[in-house]
Design an enzyme around this catalytic site. Structure first.
Site, PDB file in Angstrom:
ATOM      1  N   SER A 187      96.314-102.342   7.534  1.00  0.00           N
ATOM      2  CA  SER A 187      95.758-103.143   6.450  1.00  0.00           C
ATOM      3  C   SER A 187      96.070-102.460   5.127  1.00  0.00           C
ATOM      4  O   SER A 187      96.462-101.290   5.093  1.00  0.00           O
ATOM      5  CB  SER A 187      94.232-103.277   6.644  1.00  0.00           C
ATOM      6  OG  SER A 187      93.639-104.060   5.629  1.00  0.00           O
ATOM      7  N   CYS A 188      95.891-103.185   4.024  1.00  0.00           N
ATOM      8  CA  CYS A 188      96.096-102.595   2.688  1.00  0.00           C
ATOM      9  C   CYS A 188      95.382-103.472   1.679  1.00  0.00           C
ATOM     10  O   CYS A 188      94.299-103.986   1.950  1.00  0.00           O
ATOM     11  CB  CYS A 188      97.585-102.448   2.379  1.00  0.00           C
ATOM     12  SG  CYS A 188      98.498-104.013   2.375  1.00  0.00           S
ATOM     13  N   GLY A 189      95.981-103.691   0.507  1.00  0.00           N
ATOM     14  CA  GLY A 189      95.359-104.554  -0.487  1.00  0.00           C
ATOM     15  C   GLY A 189      95.649-106.021  -0.257  1.00  0.00           C
ATOM     16  O   GLY A 189      94.748-106.849  -0.218  1.00  0.00           O
ATOM     17  N   TRP A 222      92.639-106.289   2.342  1.00  0.00           N
ATOM     18  CA  TRP A 222      91.406-106.082   1.593  1.00  0.00           C
ATOM     19  C   TRP A 222      91.092-107.218   0.628  1.00  0.00           C
ATOM     20  O   TRP A 222      89.927-107.478   0.306  1.00  0.00           O
ATOM     21  CB  TRP A 222      91.437-104.747   0.848  1.00  0.00           C
ATOM     22  CG  TRP A 222      90.068-104.395   0.364  1.00  0.00           C
ATOM     23  CD1 TRP A 222      89.605-104.393  -0.917  1.00  0.00           C
ATOM     24  CD2 TRP A 222      88.955-104.032   1.185  1.00  0.00           C
ATOM     25  NE1 TRP A 222      88.279-104.044  -0.947  1.00  0.00           N
ATOM     26  CE2 TRP A 222      87.851-103.821   0.334  1.00  0.00           C
ATOM     27  CE3 TRP A 222      88.770-103.874   2.561  1.00  0.00           C
ATOM     28  CZ2 TRP A 222      86.594-103.454   0.805  1.00  0.00           C
ATOM     29  CZ3 TRP A 222      87.516-103.506   3.026  1.00  0.00           C
ATOM     30  CH2 TRP A 222      86.447-103.308   2.157  1.00  0.00           C
TER      31      TRP A 222
END
Length: 283
Positions: free
Chosen positions: A238-240, A267
């Protein structure tokens, strides 16, 4: 220095093959507003001869309110087919700094059934600095039919993540910076809470590369294991907004870890909801 990665190629390898039939070069550069770079304008001014520009915003799902959502196989096939890309091509993807948005394009092609896809070590910035061939000439494109073979098992949904956070059945690797993960730095998008999913591990994408190149396997393994990830168990990245999560995916695959998925909403989706659990701090 990723000589031992099966998913990267160096500049010498690519320069020797410029113009070869069946080789497709893709500029997949994309930047955050804070980076103050215009990917399309930079491509128009100079790119590797024969490169096509892949717009990370335009190739996302037009019906999703979230940024960079993976498009349907049909939308993806239509977009890259219009770029003259075939699923049978050998595809080399690059971005400016070498290890920012290129892994996302690499992951998208792989999830759509292309496996002869590689990332250029060092990116275009180093290619240009070394005096290698560049051009401002538009690339001549002959549209073709792209046959997508979508692997839905490589993508995690919001429902999947709610279950995973609740049960701990998969490890979560978050590619954002330590400050954003801990909630000590604000999110770059308005209305998004700070922090991370309960149980997530922080693996900043920047820790996986050096000078625009993926780290060698031994150093990659140390970074990932030091972050608390067990490489014998499943991982969701996952990330932004789904871009740099693919950098962790690339690192995992390089180490032979194939039981992984990417949380496409990342996110922006999780932190933008009011009913999802969020924690702060380093753990």
């Amino acid at each position: 220095m990723a000589e031992d990665s099966p998913f990267t190629v160096d500049a010498d390898w690519l320069q020797k093959r410029l113009g070869e039939p069946g080789l497709t070069i893709v500029d997949a550069s994309w930047y955050l507003p804070a980076q103050k770079r215009d990917a399309r304008a930079e491509y128009d001014a100079a790119h590797i001869p024969g490169a096509r520009f892949l717009d990370q915003d335009a190739i996302s799902d037009p019906d999703s309110p979230l940024p960079h959502t993976l498009p349907s196989p049909q939308h993806f096939a239509q977009y890259v087919g219009a770029m003259g890309i075939s699923a049978d091509d050998t595809i080399v993807v690059y971005d400016g700094p070498g290890f920012f948005s290129a892994p996302r394009a690499w992951w998208m092609f792989r999830v759509m059934g292309v496996f002869q896809v590689y990332i250029l070590d060092g990116g275009f910035d180093r290619w240009k600095a070394a005096g290698r061939p560049v051009t401002a000439e538009p690339t001549k494109i002959a549209p073709c039919v792209f046959h997508a073979d979508f692997d839905a098992a490589r993508v995690a949904s919001l429902a999947d993540m709610r279950r995973i956070v609740g049960t701990g059945e998969n490890q979560i690797a978050d590619a954002r910076s330590a400050g954003r993960f801990a909630g000590t730095e604000p999110e770059p998008r308005a209305g998004i809470r700070s922090g991370h999913m309960p149980g997530a591990h922080n693996v900043p994408f920047s820790a996986l590369a050096e000078n625009g190149e993926l780290l060698p396997k031994d150093r990659l393994r140390k970074v990932i294991e030091d972050a608390g990830i067990d490489l014998s168990k499943p991982v969701v990245t996952s990330c932004g907004s789904g871009i740099t999560a693919a950098a962790i995916t690339l690192a995992l695959e390089t180490l032979g870890h194939t039981d992984n998925r990417l949380y496409d909403g990342s996110w922006t989706e999780w932190g933008g909801l009011s009913d999802t659990p969020v924690v702060t701090g380093k753990d």
